[in-house]
Design a protein around this motif. Structure first.
Motif, PDB file in Angstrom:
ATOM      1  N   HIS A  79      19.805  20.383  28.821  1.00 30.55           N
ATOM      2  CA  HIS A  79      19.759  20.572  30.267  1.00 30.55           C
ATOM      3  C   HIS A  79      18.295  20.678  30.680  1.00 30.55           C
ATOM      4  O   HIS A  79      17.395  20.787  29.866  1.00 30.55           O
ATOM      5  N   ALA A  83      16.978  17.660  28.915  1.00 26.89           N
ATOM      6  CA  ALA A  83      17.866  16.556  29.255  1.00 26.89           C
ATOM      7  C   ALA A  83      17.086  15.373  29.803  1.00 26.89           C
ATOM      8  O   ALA A  83      17.407  14.212  29.525  1.00 26.89           O
ATOM      9  N   GLU A 104      15.375  25.652  34.246  1.00 30.39           N
ATOM     10  CA  GLU A 104      16.542  26.526  34.390  1.00 30.39           C
ATOM     11  C   GLU A 104      16.377  27.839  33.630  1.00 30.39           C
ATOM     12  O   GLU A 104      17.349  28.530  33.344  1.00 30.39           O
TER      13      GLU A 104
END
Length: 388
Positions: A79, A83, A104
């Motif tokens: 992610h 990612a 994140e």
């Protein structure tokens, strides 16, 4: 280039040569990461190999201690920036990764990172991994870092150099995968051969065992002394069948060693032994890094043989296995409180206790084996390997 003494053809050549020395995938990954971090003067480096389920099949780091890595927790998912490396197949050079909208966050124990350089590793059109660097450091002898907070930041030259390294990393990683695939095919063929041999040898022993047991049953009432002799033969045949089975199985490299590494494999096997035997069997490890695959396999086999001796032959109530880092290598130690034996009689006892095999395995990977024992004083078997 911005690397001072580390720049130039020699530094790049050294990194590429280091990658080409290894054939095992895990060793290649670790060498790529270490080479990238050193070459670009980064505080942290990582390389992730994606799986098919949104995570990483392998994720290797450099610059993070074993204790830190353990505290961080499970392997990351694909992610955020990770990612992007795999999905968009482009280089990412960021002044502060924490300010990127795709960021994140990270686990509490994760080290703080700011400037970031990452790019995919490609084999043709396939992305086979992603290489990440964070926190550019001031090169030894280089100019002061320009940022007010002392950060250096990665440059276009760094990006170009890492691109070259990633291209060669793709070659090294692909070659290692081909080598391991070839070895897997060889192992599969060897397993098939051993299965046939094992079936023939043990089937013959079990057939003899059954006939001898039947003969003993018919003699129990009318000739007890002969029946006793037949039963002793039953015991001998059963022991032979057991040894042949163990000798064949022990030659097969366990899949867990490739997947989990030596420490995790030993810990799992010793937990099983502790539950299966009345003796207390314990395991501890300290600071051990991944070793060349041949050395890890040799250490596992020596540990298995030593544990077999301690649990089956010595009458031990406690068996302790330790694995410790020593320089670039490691030391395995198996200690028991069993009956022990006289070291001067080791020549006659050696083959029975598997000591000859243990010495051969140790010397075969450049290691040393030490055996200390005395009647009634237990036994200590120590194996040291040099690492890679």
């Amino acid at each position: 280039m911005s690397h001072g003494p580390r720049s130039g053809l020699y530094a790049v050549s050294s990194a590429l040569l280091a990658m080409s020395r290894h054939l095992e995938v895990r060793d290649v990954l670790k060498t790529i990461v270490a080479s990238a971090r050193e070459l670009l003067d980064a505080q942290y480096a990582a390389l992730g190999v994606p799986d098919d389920h949104g995570g990483f099949a392998q994720f290797v780091v450099d610059g993070v201690s074993d204790a830190q890595w353990k505290a961080i927790g499970p392997l990351p998912r694909q992610h955020g920036i990770l990612a992007a490396m795999l999905r968009e197949a482009r280089t990412e050079r960021l002044a502060d990764v924490r300010k990127d909208p795709r960021f994140e966050g990270w686990p509490e124990a994760h080290p703080d990172m700011s400037d970031f350089l990452g790019l995919p590793i490609r084999d043709g059109d396939e992305i086979i991994g992603a290489l990440f660097l964070a926190n550019k450091l001031r090169a030894e002898g280089g100019p002061p870092c320009p940022e007010p907070d002392g950060r250096c930041g990665f440059t276009e030259d760094d990006e170009e150099l890492l691109t070259i390294l990633a291209q060669h990393a793709a070659i090294a990683l692909t070659n290692a995968r081909l080598y391991e695939r070839s070895r897997e095919l060889t192992i599969a063929e060897e397993r098939s051969r051993l299965a046939h041999e094992l079936h023939d040898a043990v089937s013959q022993k079990l057939f003899s065992l059954r006939l001898t047991a039947q003969a003993a049953a018919t003699l129990v009432d009318r000739d007890p002394s002969r029946a006793k002799g037949e039963l002793q033969q039953v015991a001998a045949l059963a022991a032979e069948a057991t040894e042949e089975l163990r000798a064949a199985v022990v030659e097969l490299r366990p899949a867990a060693l490739d997947e989990d590494g030596l420490v995790a494999t030993l810990r799992t096997q010793i937990q099983v032994l502790d539950r299966a035997h009345s003796a207390r069997v314990t395991f501890s490890s300290n600071g051990v890094r991944a070793l060349p695959a041949s050395q890890e396999e040799a250490m596992l086999r020596v540990a298995q043989e030593a544990l077999h001796n301690a649990l089956r032959h010595s009458g031990a109530t406690r068996v302790a296995v330790t694995l410790e880092r020593r320089g670039p290598g490691a030391v395995l130690r198996v200690t028991d409180d069993g009956s022990g034996f006289e070291p001067t009689a080791i020549r006659s006892a050696g083959r029975h206790l598997g000591l000859v095999s243990m010495r051969d395995r140790s010397s075969g990977v450049g290691g040393t084996l030490t055996v200390e024992s005395a009647p009634g004083k237990g036994t200590m078997i120590e194996m040291e390997v040099p690492g890679g």
